[in-house]
Enzyme design. Structure first.
Site, short mmCIF file in Angstrom:
data_model
loop_
_atom_site.label_atom_id
_atom_site.label_comp_id
_atom_site.label_asym_id
_atom_site.label_seq_id
_atom_site.Cartn_x
_atom_site.Cartn_y
_atom_site.Cartn_z
N GLN A 155 18.78 12.45 20.68
CA GLN A 155 19.19 12.53 19.27
C GLN A 155 20.70 12.77 19.18
O GLN A 155 21.24 13.64 19.85
CB GLN A 155 18.41 13.66 18.56
CG GLN A 155 18.65 13.73 17.07
CD GLN A 155 18.13 12.51 16.30
OE1 GLN A 155 17.16 11.88 16.70
NE2 GLN A 155 18.80 12.16 15.22
N ASP A 181 15.55 3.63 21.20
CA ASP A 181 16.62 3.40 20.23
C ASP A 181 17.15 1.97 20.31
O ASP A 181 17.78 1.49 19.37
CB ASP A 181 17.82 4.33 20.52
CG ASP A 181 17.78 5.62 19.69
OD1 ASP A 181 17.38 5.56 18.53
OD2 ASP A 181 18.20 6.67 20.23
N LYS A 221 10.28 12.01 13.30
CA LYS A 221 9.84 11.08 14.36
C LYS A 221 8.55 11.59 14.98
O LYS A 221 7.61 10.83 15.22
CB LYS A 221 10.93 10.94 15.44
CG LYS A 221 12.09 10.05 14.98
CD LYS A 221 13.30 10.13 15.89
CE LYS A 221 14.48 9.43 15.23
NZ LYS A 221 15.78 9.78 15.78
N1 GUN Z 1 21.22 10.14 14.85
C1 GUN Z 1 21.28 9.49 13.67
N2 GUN Z 1 20.64 8.29 13.75
C2 GUN Z 1 20.19 8.19 15.00
C3 GUN Z 1 19.45 7.17 15.68
O1 GUN Z 1 19.08 6.13 15.14
N3 GUN Z 1 19.15 7.44 17.00
C4 GUN Z 1 19.55 8.58 17.62
N4 GUN Z 1 19.22 8.74 18.90
N5 GUN Z 1 20.23 9.53 17.01
C5 GUN Z 1 20.55 9.33 15.70
#
Ligand code: GUN
Length: 286
Positions: free
Chosen positions: A96, A119, A52
């Site tokens: 996360q 998200d 990211k």
């Molecule tokens: N962990 C796995 N996929 C995601 C996601 O799309 N967002 C977040 N915040 N954590 C994750």
């Protein structure tokens, strides 16, 4: 249409637009700023958060990974979230997942400031989908939004198409069903208790697998007339090493019209959507 639907050409074609938007928004005085909260050192989470950050760097946005200790107290964790939620220099906040066990009871979906919720998990952002949102100017869950971006790029018209989604998670299955329905697809939501799943998937125009069982969907689940399109959201580590999606890619690809690979399919689109949502959040804040 290409048989294998990679993310790369989609992202390559869109990244310029995103970079330009980022630079235009910067002229408002602030560079788009994302804070990613990472608790502990879960291997998958470390990779995702680094990816990211890398993508934000690529488009000229600022992304800080706030690394918190695995054994941080709940009070300190909540204080950190509150700090970024209320800092007006921050446009996007992402916690996360998964969190360590002692924090896993916290409903993080509604913890993030909805205006910064890149998200798209917050109830008020999900409500946009309930009300018919097409995922364009609100903060939409990233994997569903990424699949929609792929459909647009590859010329997959959703109108009137029968889409079978296998999975009903808050992150993928549920918002995806709403989003594609809002784009006039006829959506069937299947899950682990669905009966006659093979007949259902065989009857679909588009199948989206999001159940996390590696290679579950083999040739028996699809017609062999090369008319169906498959999006494979699953990504699992195999005990023998390597990763696989929910579909047995090599066994089924020739009987389909098109399929997303794992890796390099839907996964990178999710990260792309995070960046889109970040700029959307900044734009909305102005
Ligand atoms: N962990 C796995 N996929 C995601 C996601 O799309 N967002 C977040 N915040 N954590 C994750």
């Amino acid at each position: 249409m290409e048989k294998i639907l990679y993310a790369k050409p989609v992202i390559d074609s869109e990244v310029e637009k995103l970079t330009k938007k980022c630079s235009e928004l910067k002229s408002s005085g602030k560079v788009a700023t994302l804070k990613v909260i990472l608790v502990g050192q879960d291997q998958g989470s470390v990779i995702y958060t680094n990816n990211k950050k890398k993508f934000c760097d690529k488009i000229g946005a600022d992304c800080e990974i706030i690394k918190l200790s695995e054994d941080i107290s709940e009070k300190d964790f909540l204080a950190k979230v509150n700090e970024v939620n209320t800092n007006d220099q921050v446009h996007g906040v992402l916690i996360q997942l998964p969190l360590p066990k002692h924090l896993s009871h916290i409903d993080t979906t509604n913890l993030v400031n909805p205006a910064k919720d890149v998200d798209g998990f917050h109830s008020s952002n999900i409500a946009c989908l309930f009300r018919g949102g097409k995922g364009l100017d609100n903060l939409t869950p990233c994997t569903p939004k990424g699949i929609l971006t792929m459909c647009n790029y590859y010329g997959i018209d959703l109108e009137g198409q029968h889409v079978v989604i296998i999975g009903r998670s808050l992150i993928v299955g549920k918002p995806l069903a709403l989003l594609l329905g809002n784009h006039n697809a006829t959506v069937t939501q299947a899950h682990s208790k669905t009966k006659n799943l093979k007949e259902l998937t065989k009857s679909a125009d588009i199948i989206i697998t999001a159940c996390g069982t590696p290679k579950k969907f083999n040739s028996q689940y699809f017609r062999d007339d090369q008319s169906q399109i498959v999006f494979d959201v699953g990504i699992s580590r195999l005990p023998e090493g390597g990763i696989a999606g929910d579909c047995d890619f090599h066994q089924i690809k020739d009987q389909l019209k098109a399929i997303t690979p794992v890796p390099r399919g839907v996964g990178p689109m999710t990260i792309f959507s995070v960046a889109q949502n970040l700029l959307q959040a900044q734009e909305n804040s102005l």
